[in-house]
Design an enzyme around this catalytic site. Sequence first.
Site, PDB file in Angstrom:
ATOM      1  N   SER A 140      -4.084  16.173 -23.435  1.00  0.00           N
ATOM      2  CA  SER A 140      -4.291  17.418 -22.694  1.00  0.00           C
ATOM      3  C   SER A 140      -4.483  18.580 -23.661  1.00  0.00           C
ATOM      4  CB  SER A 140      -3.065  17.703 -21.825  1.00  0.00           C
ATOM      5  OG  SER A 140      -3.127  19.012 -21.280  1.00  0.00           O
ATOM      6  N   TYR A 153       5.757  18.650 -21.535  1.00  0.00           N
ATOM      7  CA  TYR A 153       4.394  18.090 -21.419  1.00  0.00           C
ATOM      8  C   TYR A 153       3.621  18.295 -22.729  1.00  0.00           C
ATOM      9  CZ  TYR A 153      -0.111  17.323 -18.940  1.00  0.00           C
ATOM     10  OH  TYR A 153      -1.349  16.880 -18.515  1.00  0.00           O
TER      11      TYR A 153
HETATM   12  P1  NAP Z   1      -2.646  12.749 -10.732  1.00  0.00           P
HETATM   13  O1  NAP Z   1      -3.781  12.998  -9.810  1.00  0.00           O
HETATM   14  O2  NAP Z   1      -1.317  13.352 -10.456  1.00  0.00           O
HETATM   15  O3  NAP Z   1      -2.471  11.140 -10.885  1.00  0.00           O
HETATM   16  C1  NAP Z   1      -1.461  10.650 -11.721  1.00  0.00           C
HETATM   17  C2  NAP Z   1      -1.633   9.156 -11.827  1.00  0.00           C
HETATM   18  O4  NAP Z   1      -0.635   8.643 -12.733  1.00  0.00           O
HETATM   19  C3  NAP Z   1      -1.396   8.440 -10.508  1.00  0.00           C
HETATM   20  O5  NAP Z   1      -2.273   7.338 -10.450  1.00  0.00           O
HETATM   21  C4  NAP Z   1       0.060   7.971 -10.608  1.00  0.00           C
HETATM   22  O6  NAP Z   1       0.352   6.811  -9.826  1.00  0.00           O
HETATM   23  C5  NAP Z   1       0.114   7.626 -12.085  1.00  0.00           C
HETATM   24  N1  NAP Z   1       1.468   7.613 -12.628  1.00  0.00           N
HETATM   25  C6  NAP Z   1       2.360   8.629 -12.687  1.00  0.00           C
HETATM   26  N2  NAP Z   1       3.506   8.207 -13.261  1.00  0.00           N
HETATM   27  C7  NAP Z   1       3.319   6.888 -13.564  1.00  0.00           C
HETATM   28  C8  NAP Z   1       4.135   5.901 -14.150  1.00  0.00           C
HETATM   29  N3  NAP Z   1       5.384   6.173 -14.569  1.00  0.00           N
HETATM   30  N4  NAP Z   1       3.634   4.643 -14.293  1.00  0.00           N
HETATM   31  C9  NAP Z   1       2.382   4.354 -13.870  1.00  0.00           C
HETATM   32  N5  NAP Z   1       1.557   5.246 -13.311  1.00  0.00           N
HETATM   33  C10 NAP Z   1       2.031   6.507 -13.160  1.00  0.00           C
HETATM   34  O7  NAP Z   1      -2.996  13.218 -12.213  1.00  0.00           O
HETATM   35  P2  NAP Z   1      -4.402  13.460 -12.937  1.00  0.00           P
HETATM   36  O8  NAP Z   1      -4.689  14.885 -12.895  1.00  0.00           O
HETATM   37  O9  NAP Z   1      -5.411  12.472 -12.509  1.00  0.00           O
HETATM   38  O10 NAP Z   1      -3.939  13.149 -14.433  1.00  0.00           O
HETATM   39  C11 NAP Z   1      -4.282  11.962 -15.121  1.00  0.00           C
HETATM   40  C12 NAP Z   1      -3.976  12.170 -16.604  1.00  0.00           C
HETATM   41  O11 NAP Z   1      -4.732  13.278 -17.083  1.00  0.00           O
HETATM   42  C13 NAP Z   1      -2.507  12.517 -16.868  1.00  0.00           C
HETATM   43  O12 NAP Z   1      -2.096  11.895 -18.076  1.00  0.00           O
HETATM   44  C14 NAP Z   1      -2.538  14.020 -17.036  1.00  0.00           C
HETATM   45  O13 NAP Z   1      -1.468  14.474 -17.825  1.00  0.00           O
HETATM   46  C15 NAP Z   1      -3.876  14.202 -17.709  1.00  0.00           C
HETATM   47  N6  NAP Z   1      -4.418  15.560 -17.570  1.00  0.00           N
HETATM   48  C16 NAP Z   1      -4.732  16.074 -16.355  1.00  0.00           C
HETATM   49  C17 NAP Z   1      -5.266  17.351 -16.282  1.00  0.00           C
HETATM   50  C18 NAP Z   1      -5.667  17.994 -14.976  1.00  0.00           C
HETATM   51  O14 NAP Z   1      -5.989  19.186 -14.981  1.00  0.00           O
HETATM   52  N7  NAP Z   1      -5.679  17.276 -13.865  1.00  0.00           N
HETATM   53  C19 NAP Z   1      -5.466  18.087 -17.451  1.00  0.00           C
HETATM   54  C20 NAP Z   1      -5.134  17.518 -18.672  1.00  0.00           C
HETATM   55  C21 NAP Z   1      -4.633  16.251 -18.720  1.00  0.00           C
HETATM   56  P3  NAP Z   1       0.824   6.939  -8.265  1.00  0.00           P
HETATM   57  O15 NAP Z   1      -0.442   7.249  -7.499  1.00  0.00           O
HETATM   58  O16 NAP Z   1       1.370   5.586  -7.951  1.00  0.00           O
HETATM   59  O17 NAP Z   1       1.817   8.052  -8.209  1.00  0.00           O
END
Ligand code: NAP
Length: 242
Positions: A140, A153
């Site tokens: 991130s 984070y």
């Molecule tokens: P999201 O929509 O909240 O989805 C999170 C995903 O991670 C879900 O599939 C969830 O599974 C899974 N997860 C959470 N805890 C877990 C665990 N302990 N074991 C296995 N799976 C787990 O998040 P997102 O925005 O797509 O983020 C995906 C990645 O991108 C993350 O690493 C996040 O930090 C990174 N990121 C996101 C952003 C942003 O702006 N969205 C920016 C920078 C980085 P369930 O569906 O079963 O809960």
Amino acid sequence: MNYALVTGGSRGIGRAICLRLAAQGYPVLVNYVSNEEKARETAALIAASGGTAELLKFDVGIASETSAAITGWQAAHPDDFIGVLVNNAGIRRDSLLIWMEPGDWHKVLDTTLNGFYNVTRLVLQPMLLKKSGRIINVASLSGLKGLPGQTNYSAAKGGLIAATKALAQEVARKKVTVNAIAPGFIRTDMVDGLDEAALKKDIPAQRFGEPEEVAALVAFLASPDAAYITGECISINGGLYS
Ligand code: NAP
């Protein structure tokens, strides 16, 4: 068969990555922790576009659960190989450090950093034996710049970037590449509740990114064209930070 394993593939960025890798011809292992309905939706979307998906439920932060799921899959698929690993599972539990409860510190580090360790070790050994593999870690902007309210984070994502650089140097001669990506604001459940109208004024591209745009970068890093890129962290943030 050469599989791709995407942690946190049920929703958001992980789902888009699953769909994109499936379109590239990989059978995809869709990991999730609790949201089975969303994971099934991801698998159904892949099947509807002619791809193959299997669900693999485990909490990446719990070593025993992760090991049981992955070694169980490997034992049941002796002729198959996980050639692409995307460590995407992540959570945020924001607050100022002074107010941050121990549970919120540990849960975020467990998921991102211990999750990387728990999953990668199991998948790496067959990659080294086969002299082929792609590991892509979803970090991130917060791990590069540090963001107030996100010391947990930022620490987890910064650690993930450093681990990426270290591991890349360990395994490059075995033709395994290890890279990180650092998204800015991407439209998923994770940013629900943020004031997009206010935040996008600070983004040179004047908008949040889409999960599919992140998936395209991951797909490139997973492709043969990216064979000489390793140990990198590539930002994808609309110009917000470089
Ligand atoms: P999201 O929509 O909240 O989805 C999170 C995903 O991670 C879900 O599939 C969830 O599974 C899974 N997860 C959470 N805890 C877990 C665990 N302990 N074991 C296995 N799976 C787990 O998040 P997102 O925005 O797509 O983020 C995906 C990645 O991108 C993350 O690493 C996040 O930090 C990174 N990121 C996101 C952003 C942003 O702006 N969205 C920016 C920078 C980085 P369930 O569906 O079963 O809960």
